[in-house]
Design an enzyme around this catalytic site. Structure first.
Site, PDB file in Angstrom:
ATOM      1  N   GLU A 125      -7.329 -10.171  -7.422  1.00  0.00           N
ATOM      2  CA  GLU A 125      -8.395  -9.161  -7.709  1.00  0.00           C
ATOM      3  C   GLU A 125      -8.582  -8.751  -9.022  1.00  0.00           C
ATOM      4  O   GLU A 125      -9.774  -8.598  -9.497  1.00  0.00           O
ATOM      5  CB  GLU A 125      -8.252  -7.824  -6.643  1.00  0.00           C
ATOM      6  CG  GLU A 125      -8.114  -8.142  -5.237  1.00  0.00           C
ATOM      7  CD  GLU A 125      -7.746  -6.977  -4.452  1.00  0.00           C
ATOM      8  OE1 GLU A 125      -8.559  -6.108  -3.819  1.00  0.00           O
ATOM      9  OE2 GLU A 125      -6.614  -6.906  -4.428  1.00  0.00           O
ATOM     10  N   SER A 147       0.935  -1.153   0.123  1.00  0.00           N
ATOM     11  CA  SER A 147      -0.100   0.253   0.038  1.00  0.00           C
ATOM     12  C   SER A 147       0.864   1.102   0.059  1.00  0.00           C
ATOM     13  O   SER A 147       2.041   1.379   0.597  1.00  0.00           O
ATOM     14  CB  SER A 147      -0.795   0.102   1.151  1.00  0.00           C
ATOM     15  OG  SER A 147      -1.345   1.410   1.622  1.00  0.00           O
TER      16      SER A 147
END
Ligand code: ARG
Length: 481
Positions: free
Chosen positions: A311, A298
């Site tokens: 994803e 992140s």
């Protein structure tokens, strides 16, 4: 990107320095040249240049046929063949100069052949239309690229088999409704995805077989007054059949829709794998740890390790479904035969091919390097309630009707939850079960008891693994043929 051939030149090689005599293919009929708006709107070169190699193959077959039936002589044939070789070279090296009137790859190649071969080059398009040409090119492209997709699917399947083999007797809860249901071997779970992908491979073979029909020789829509021999071109291009109906030959894009479906459904399978990896990588499940090389961090939260590949595999399924449904909508209102709408076939097809190929590569890497937290998986599967079905089946063996057995065990589970008493204690004191039934609650017992063919225990999974390996070997052999 699924194309193994050299990269096509980039857009930057389109130049405004058009030769003074550059003109449209229909310049005889038109007093005026095309408007800039028309060119900008209708040009397909940006994406159909990807078909250059197939277009050249189609042209070579067409020229050979023209010579064979006497429509061009040997010298003309040689001049055109040489010019096609030069064009191939120029495209491969990036030296090919596209000009603004090159509406599509067919126009560009034909223009250049005429520049190189002179009057002989102007005979290349004899008896041919871009309508039969484009659909020939596209079939050739899919024939090649479809096999590349199959190869990638098999690579992912090979990793699933490998990981299943390594997983040995490790087990995890099997789920229904995302609630723990009955334990299964990890190998069983991995192989479930193997079989779904196997159906994708089989669908590819079916699709490739159905598109094995040459449309070349259909002309614009009705065939030709010239003595063309479509069987010759079909044979030269390695097609099993030639078209039966010229209108159908140029108007049919079923094969594109079918490939889009094969790709979309396969992407849905990858999406489901992606969804599971995403769940399994969460702290809540904690069933897997992703390799650094196949996960992302992140920008803000230093602790994060995210399953972006999984994803994206999931997210891109929406895009591939859109490619399919969008193209079906394009097709649905078209009268026979060719309509320019059909040019809308290529972008969704190329996009679906590329996205699917990239997903396969990324997921293959992800699954090859993923670490299974077997301890966590097994701990989750060792909850006593997961053996409830086995307790009921134990009673069935003793002669209790299954419905009654279900109710007896269900009641014990409810009491265990409501009164906070371990299920094992209740089983022990339940007259119909008792001490004899306790081994059923031991860790791993339930999975070992799944013995029926195709079931999730060690016995049937060993058999299944051999079948999966054999399937993989068969498909690999078919690909080499
Ligand atoms: N770029 C066109 C396509 O992709 C090629 C065929 C054009 N034919 C025509 N009559 N304008 O479909």
């Amino acid at each position: 990107m699924t194309d193994d051939r050299p990269e096509q030149p980039s857009e930057s090689s389109v130049t405004d320095a058009a030769p003074a005599d550059a003109q449209t293919l229909w310049h005889g009929r038109f007093a005026d040249g095309p408007s800039d708006a028309l060119l900008a709107f209708s040009v397909s070169l940006d994406f159909d240049r990807r078909l250059a190699a197939d277009d050249l193959d189609g042209s070579r077959a067409h020229v050979a046929m023209l010579a064979e039936v006497g429509l061009i002589n040997g010298d003309e044939r040689a001049a055109i063949v040489d010019a096609l070789a030069t064009v191939e070279e120029e495209i491969a090296t990036g030296e090919f100069v596209f000009v603004p009137t090159d509406e599509d790859i067919h126009t560009a190649v034909e223009r250049r052949v005429a520049e190189i071969a002179g009057p002989a080059g102007a005979k290349l398009h004899t008896g041919r239309s871009r309508n039969d040409q484009i659909t020939t090119d596209l079939r050739l492209f899919i024939r090649r690229e479809g096999r590349a997709q199959i190869r990638r699917l098999l690579d992912l399947q090979a990793v699933l088999v490998q990981r299943a083999q390594e997983a040995g007797d490790a087990y995890l809860p099997g789920y229904t409704h995302l609630q723990r249901a009955q334990p299964v071997l990890l190998a069983h779970h991995l192989l479930a995805h193997f079989w779904a992908l196997s159906r994708d491979v089989s669908r590819w073979w079916d699709a490739l077989e159905r598109l094995d029909v040459s449309p070349l020789g259909a002309g614009a829509l009705a065939g030709s007054s010239l003595p063309l021999d479509p069987d010759l071109t079909a044979k030269a291009l390695g097609f099993q059949f030639r078209f039966a109906n010229s209108l159908d030959a140029v108007g049919d894009r079923d094969y594109v829709a079918e490939c889009l479906f094969v790709l979309a459904l396969s992407q849905v399978h990858l999406s489901r794998i992606g969804e599971e990896i995403t769940l399994w990588a969460s702290d809540e499940f904690g069933f897997v740890h992703l390799a650094d090389a196949f996960s992302t961090g992140s920008s803000m939260m230093p602790q994060k390790k995210n399953p972006d590949i999984a994803e994206l595999a999931r997210g891109k399924a929406g895009r591939l479904i859109g490619n399919l449904t969008g193209f079906l909508a394009t097709l649905k209102g078209l009268p026979l035969a060719y309509n320019r709408d059909l040019q809308e076939d290529k972008e969704p097809l190329f996009d679906a091919m590329d996205q699917h190929a990239r997903t396969l590569d990324a997921l293959t890497g992800l699954l090859a390097t993923i670490e299974f937290d077997v301890e966590r998986m097994q701990a989750a599967a060792d909850g006593a309630a997961v053996a409830a079905t086995d307790l009921a089946e134990h009673l069935v063996v003793e002669g209790v009707p299954f419905r009654d057995a279900h109710a007896i065990v269900g009641k014990l589970v409810r009491q265990s939850i409501e009164r906070g008493i371990p299920l094992s204690e209740l089983v022990e004191t339940e007259p119909t079960l008792g001490r004899d039934a306790l081994p059923l609650l031991e860790p791993g017992a339930a999975v070992r008891r799944r013995t029926t063919p195709g079931g999730g225990g060690p016995g049937p999974v060993a058999v299944q693994l051999v079948a999966a390996q054999a399937k993989l070997a068969d498909e690999r052999a078919r690909l080499v043929d």
